[in-house]
Design an enzyme around this catalytic site. Structure first.
Site, PDB file in Angstrom:
ATOM      1  N   TYR A 151      47.905  38.543  45.802  1.00  0.00           N
ATOM      2  CA  TYR A 151      47.074  37.905  44.785  1.00  0.00           C
ATOM      3  C   TYR A 151      47.891  36.881  44.011  1.00  0.00           C
ATOM      4  O   TYR A 151      47.431  35.753  43.764  1.00  0.00           O
ATOM      5  CB  TYR A 151      46.507  38.963  43.840  1.00  0.00           C
ATOM      6  CG  TYR A 151      45.404  38.464  42.938  1.00  0.00           C
ATOM      7  CD1 TYR A 151      44.133  38.203  43.441  1.00  0.00           C
ATOM      8  CD2 TYR A 151      45.627  38.247  41.585  1.00  0.00           C
ATOM      9  CE1 TYR A 151      43.108  37.741  42.619  1.00  0.00           C
ATOM     10  CE2 TYR A 151      44.611  37.790  40.749  1.00  0.00           C
ATOM     11  CZ  TYR A 151      43.359  37.538  41.278  1.00  0.00           C
ATOM     12  OH  TYR A 151      42.353  37.075  40.460  1.00  0.00           O
ATOM     13  N   LYS A 155      46.900  32.935  44.316  1.00  0.00           N
ATOM     14  CA  LYS A 155      46.384  32.284  43.117  1.00  0.00           C
ATOM     15  C   LYS A 155      47.315  31.163  42.648  1.00  0.00           C
ATOM     16  O   LYS A 155      46.851  30.142  42.118  1.00  0.00           O
ATOM     17  CB  LYS A 155      46.138  33.305  42.008  1.00  0.00           C
ATOM     18  CG  LYS A 155      44.955  34.225  42.300  1.00  0.00           C
ATOM     19  CD  LYS A 155      43.656  33.437  42.505  1.00  0.00           C
ATOM     20  CE  LYS A 155      42.457  34.339  42.718  1.00  0.00           C
ATOM     21  NZ  LYS A 155      41.193  33.583  42.861  1.00  0.00           N
TER      22      LYS A 155
END
Length: 264
Positions: A151, A155
């Site tokens: 993640y 991101k």
């Protein structure tokens, strides 16, 4: 695109069956946009489309074929796509031992979905000098995400892609906005497990507040959308005192590794 008059504009919102995407779709519809609601969950997409008076186009918004089909269907439904909100994303715990398949999945949804949509839309927007691309990233893309390396990395990549679009095409008619919230009361936060406490340390917001922050940034012509304003301070500290920031992250990691039973 000058200003934020969405009257009659064609808008696509991916991952709009719930959460932030749903709130954005609802807000833009109230501003007069013709909204295309996309989600893997066909029932949820249809429900939101009915609520906002939009068009449901359920399905994959990440693969090359899926993005092509989505944009083609959106054009059939509302005509030209003027605004694309790349909101769909996935999370989940993971570390360096996590397998290639999970890395590939998260890169596909959290990064390449944006790239594939931009590939189809940006050339036309630049030619006519008018278009808007919205990336839903995360504060994790400016800081990090303890407990999920996939993640954090994807991101960061989403933020970097949005920045590149803004730098490259910002003087050629393309408006770009990058949403970077901390904890938001969505299904993703509910499934965050032990990381939930870190994500909500500055209070979890409602999806509608995130949509409102996006609208404010659009009105002000700002790239970075920070529903949690304190994220700006964290980002400045990270850049100015990186070693100190990393020490703080390690302290938080120790709390995750050895949680206080009284905080459970």
């Amino acid at each position: 695109m000058t200003g934020v008059d969405l009257s009659g504009k064609g808008v696509v919102v991916t991952g709009a069956g719930r959460g932030i995407g749903r709130a954005i779709a609802d807000l833009f519809a109230t501003r007069g946009a013709r909204v295309v609601v996309n989600d893997l969950d066909a029932e949820a997409a249809g429900s939101v489309a009915r609520e906002v008076g939009g068009h449901a186009v359920p399905g994959d918004a990440a693969s090359e074929a899926g993005v092509e089909a989505l944009i083609a269907a959106a054009r059939d439904a509302v005509g030209e796509v003027d605004v694309f909100c790349a909101n769909a994303g996935i999370a989940g715990a993971g570390d360096v031992t996590t397998g290639e398949d999970r890395w590939a999945e998260m890169l596909d949804v959290n990064v390449m979905a944006h790239v594939r949509a931009a590939r189809l839309l940006v050339p036309g927007w630049v030619e006519r000098g008018d278009g808007r691309f919205v990336v839903t990233a995360s504060a994790a893309g400016l800081l990090t995400s303890l407990g999920s390396v996939q993640y954090a990395v994807t991101k960061h990549a989403a933020v970097a892609f949005a920045e590149w679009l803004a730098a490259t095409y910002g003087d050629r008619g393309l408006a770009v906005h990058c949403i970077c919230p901390q904890g938001v009361n969505t299904r993703m936060l509910a499934n965050a497990g032990s990381r939930r406490g870190i994500l909500t340390r500055d209070t979890a917001l409602e999806p509608e507040q995130v949509a409102g922050a996006l609208w404010d940034a659009m009105t002000a012509g700002e790239f970075l959308v920070l529903p949690h304003p304190q994220v700006r301070d964290y980002t400045v500290r990270r850049a100015a005192e990186h070693e100190r920031w990393l020490a703080g992250m390690r302290k938080l990691q120790r709390r995750l590794d050895h949680p206080d039973p009284e905080e459970q």
